[in-house]
Design a protein around this motif. Structure first.
Motif: not given
Length: 119
Positions: A97-119
């Motif tokens: 957020l201090p730089q900018s809000y990017d929806l594509v990066a937000y969804w990429g972070c969500f998918c990576a975080s879910v994969v990290g939590a599952i594995t």
């Protein structure tokens, strides 16, 4: 990007393992996030060298691609540590957020975080 090198990764893994084995009080989230960022950079170091030190030199405008990858790595490391994918996304959002809000990066972070939590 000397702070994301193989030497730093090995030192961080060794120090974290010894500190936890010795029973020292330490937070696991910071080192785990740094380790995940090191692993992402080491998967393809030429990519980071190309976009971070591009034709215009260090800090060129193409560094946003690397920032998005490192944000996803941070979200994955945090989600893996606490098994909380939404927590990983919130940490990435806090960093983003201090730089900018990017929806594509937000969804990429969500998918990576879910994969990290599952594995």
């Amino acid at each position: 990007l000397n702070y994301l090198s193989l030497r730093v990764l090995v030192a961080k893994l060794l120090a974290m393992t010894l500190a936890i084995a010795a029973g020292l009080p330490m937070g696991k989230d910071g080192p785990t996030v740094h380790i995940s960022a090191c692993v992402v950079r080491l998967l393809n170091p030429d990519f980071f060298d190309k976009y971070v030190t591009g034709p215009q030199g260090a800090g060129s405008t193409d560094g946003g691609i690397c920032s998005k990858l490192l944000l996803a790595a941070c979200a994955m490391g945090f989600g893996c540590t606490f098994e909380a994918p939404i927590g990983g996304v919130l940490v990435a959002l806090e960093l983003m957020l201090p730089q900018s809000y990017d929806l594509v990066a937000y969804w990429g972070c969500f998918c990576a975080s879910v994969v990290g939590a599952i594995t």
